[in-house]
Write a protein that holds these residues in place. Sequence first.
Motif, mmCIF file in Angstrom:
data_model
loop_
_atom_site.group_PDB
_atom_site.id
_atom_site.type_symbol
_atom_site.label_atom_id
_atom_site.label_comp_id
_atom_site.label_asym_id
_atom_site.label_seq_id
_atom_site.Cartn_x
_atom_site.Cartn_y
_atom_site.Cartn_z
ATOM 1 N N ASN A 12 0.945 -1.162 0.018
ATOM 2 C CA ASN A 12 0.116 0.080 -0.049
ATOM 3 C C ASN A 12 0.783 1.287 0.033
ATOM 4 O OD1 ASN A 12 -2.749 0.662 -0.508
ATOM 5 N ND2 ASN A 12 -2.959 1.435 1.755
ATOM 6 N N ARG A 13 2.132 1.192 -0.532
ATOM 7 C CA ARG A 13 2.925 2.490 -0.658
ATOM 8 C C ARG A 13 2.554 3.234 -2.015
ATOM 9 N NH1 ARG A 13 9.387 3.021 0.045
ATOM 10 N NH2 ARG A 13 9.441 4.857 -0.977
ATOM 11 N N HIS A 14 2.275 4.453 -2.101
ATOM 12 C CA HIS A 14 2.110 4.940 -3.253
ATOM 13 C C HIS A 14 3.204 5.993 -3.755
ATOM 14 C CE1 HIS A 14 -1.934 4.197 -1.444
ATOM 15 N NE2 HIS A 14 -2.348 4.246 -2.447
ATOM 16 N N TYR A 15 3.088 5.853 -5.044
ATOM 17 C CA TYR A 15 4.105 6.881 -5.880
ATOM 18 C C TYR A 15 3.080 7.877 -7.012
ATOM 19 C CZ TYR A 15 7.814 8.240 -9.029
ATOM 20 O OH TYR A 15 8.485 8.993 -9.892
ATOM 21 N N ILE A 16 3.418 9.161 -6.949
ATOM 22 C CA ILE A 16 2.770 9.800 -7.925
ATOM 23 C C ILE A 16 3.610 10.372 -8.930
ATOM 24 C CG2 ILE A 16 1.486 12.143 -7.907
ATOM 25 C CD1 ILE A 16 1.122 11.967 -5.104
ATOM 26 N N GLY A 17 3.342 10.305 -10.169
ATOM 27 C CA GLY A 17 4.161 10.869 -11.240
ATOM 28 C C GLY A 17 3.377 11.309 -12.549
ATOM 29 N N GLN A 18 4.235 11.668 -13.714
ATOM 30 C CA GLN A 18 3.542 12.086 -14.705
ATOM 31 C C GLN A 18 4.217 11.472 -15.821
ATOM 32 O OE1 GLN A 18 4.921 14.551 -17.097
ATOM 33 N NE2 GLN A 18 6.989 14.884 -15.915
ATOM 34 N N THR A 19 3.798 11.196 -17.158
ATOM 35 C CA THR A 19 4.517 10.809 -18.229
ATOM 36 C C THR A 19 3.547 11.165 -19.451
ATOM 37 O OG1 THR A 19 5.099 8.622 -19.300
ATOM 38 C CG2 THR A 19 2.996 8.610 -18.005
ATOM 39 N N ASN A 20 3.966 10.580 -20.408
ATOM 40 C CA ASN A 20 3.381 10.683 -21.661
ATOM 41 C C ASN A 20 3.004 9.429 -22.792
ATOM 42 O OD1 ASN A 20 5.886 10.252 -22.723
ATOM 43 N ND2 ASN A 20 5.845 11.429 -24.499
ATOM 44 N N CYS A 21 3.316 8.195 -21.510
ATOM 45 C CA CYS A 21 3.139 7.098 -21.959
ATOM 46 C C CYS A 21 2.835 6.144 -20.837
ATOM 47 C CB CYS A 21 4.133 6.490 -22.824
ATOM 48 S SG CYS A 21 3.748 4.814 -23.803
#
Length: 81
Positions: A12-21
């Motif tokens: 239940n560890r979360h990670y926030i990110g951004q991408t184009n794919c």
Amino acid sequence: MFYVYIIKNSNNRHYIGQTNCLEYRIEMHNKNLVKSTKNLGPWEYVITRELSSRSEAMALELKLKKLKNSQKAIEYLTSLG
């Protein structure tokens, strides 16, 4: 198109990110090629949001990370519709 995403692992560890794919990015997380999530997977998407530019995605990613609480970040993305 660009995307902001939240992923989680079995602990239940979360990670926030951004991408184009999105497909490529989750693959990189699960192959341990992303330093901040290495050896913590497998990862799965919780929620994603599509944006029209990288600058919008980066700004939203930063806003979510500043919330310091993954549940608040998920709620915020959900409220965007």
